[in-house]
Write an enzyme that holds these catalytic residues in place. Structure first.
Site, short mmCIF file in Angstrom:
data_model
loop_
_atom_site.label_atom_id
_atom_site.label_comp_id
_atom_site.label_asym_id
_atom_site.label_seq_id
_atom_site.Cartn_x
_atom_site.Cartn_y
_atom_site.Cartn_z
N LYS A 6 0.84 -1.20 0.00
CA LYS A 6 0.00 0.00 0.00
C LYS A 6 0.87 1.25 0.00
CE LYS A 6 0.87 1.31 4.45
NZ LYS A 6 1.60 2.55 4.80
N ASP A 13 -2.90 -1.74 9.96
CA ASP A 13 -2.91 -1.77 8.50
C ASP A 13 -3.44 -3.09 7.93
OD1 ASP A 13 -1.85 0.77 8.39
OD2 ASP A 13 0.20 0.12 7.95
#
Length: 303
Positions: free
Chosen positions: A15, A142
């Site tokens: 990401k 996350d």
């Protein structure tokens, strides 16, 4: 519970945070965030296979830096899922690593999400998606986004996700020598903001609109990372990497998450190749990776 499989491989993306707004430290030590996640086409693959006990192996760039004990989020994912199912976590997890290690791109979180999905399929548990996301949040801030992928706004400590629209964007990532500890970067953020009012984090409407539009110039104008100053304080040489990428033709540059990987937004694939070459020639990074976004979240690959 459905029939068990012989081995399951899950592909999971890295990401980049196109906006990372950080609030003041909470009593629990975490920070409230407005975290606009974008999954990019750099992937790890985690394969789960039956075994007599829980074990992990790893191959790929910087594999020697990946813990192979039960501190690895992949191992923890298997343990938590097995405990909820009332079974032993007897599985071998093999990580094929391509996401930079300790690089601010959620590589460890990605492996946790991938292992969770792989074990769920291997053991035939058919765990509801909401429960998988609950386990992800237990693993780390996350990890839920690594499962979901695409583009999303993460609030709370980043684990509460709201999907957002995103056009296609092209990126170059510069991999630094060594990693940066996310807790250390947050501690440096706290040090740098001590005595200064820290506003409550909010997603930028301009950024969300630019992301949805697919216009790289509009997105370049509004990229933001509140942890960048802290990462640069701990690793001042990253400023040279950021400058080299912009000088090489990137529209904008920022530290990815807590760093030290740096991210460069570019117009197209052709420009990405030129920016990557300029970064490598500059001597300010160890390697470069080219990727596009958004990418799908954790996905079971055909066997």
């Amino acid at each position: 519970m459905s029939a068990r499989r012989t081995a399951v491989t899950v592909r999971v993306p890295a990401k980049v945070n196109v906006q990372l707004a950080v609030g003041a430290a909470r009593p629990d030590g975490f920070h409230d965030l407005a975290n606009v996640f974008l999954a990019v086409s750099l992937f790890d693959e985690v394969t789960a296979a039956p075994a007599d006990t829980l074990s992990i192996t790893c191959e790929g760039p910087d594999a020697d830096q990946v813990p192979l004990d039960r501190t690895n989020l992949a191992a923890r994912a298997a343990e938590i899922l097995a405990a909820r199912a009332g079974i032993e976590p007897d599985v071998h997890l093999h990580i094929a690593k391509n996401i930079p290690v300790a690089g601010g791109m959620a590589g460890g979180s990605a492996d946790g999400a991938a292992a969770l999905l792989a074990c769920d399929a291997l053991w035939g548990l058919n765990t509801p998606r909401a429960e998988l996301l609950d386990i992800c949040a237990e693993l780390g801030s996350d990890v839920p986004f690594s499962l979901v992928g695409g583009a999303a706004l993460g609030t709370g400590r980043g684990e509460l996700l709201t999907p957002v629209g995103a056009g296609t964007f092209h990126w170059v990532f510069a991999v630094a020598d060594g990693g940066l500890s996310t807790p250390a970067v947050f501690r440096e953020f706290d040090r740098l903001t001590a005595g200064i009012p820290v506003p409550a984090p909010e997603a930028s409407p301009a950024l969300l609109a630019a992301l949805a539009s697919g216009d790289p110039d509009a997105l370049a104008a509004v990229l933001a990372n509140d942890l960048q100053a802290a990462a640069l304080s701990l690793r001042p040489q990253l400023a040279r990497t950021l400058a080299a990428g912009v000088d090489g033709g990137a529209l904008a540059a920022l530290v990815s998450g807590s760093g030290p990987t740096t991210a460069f937004l570019v117009v197209d694939e052709e420009t990405a190749a030129k920016v990557a070459a300029a970064l490598e020639a500059s001597g300010t990074c160890r390697a470069t990776r080219i990727a596009s976004s958004p990418a799908a979240g954790a996905t079971v690959l055909p066997s």
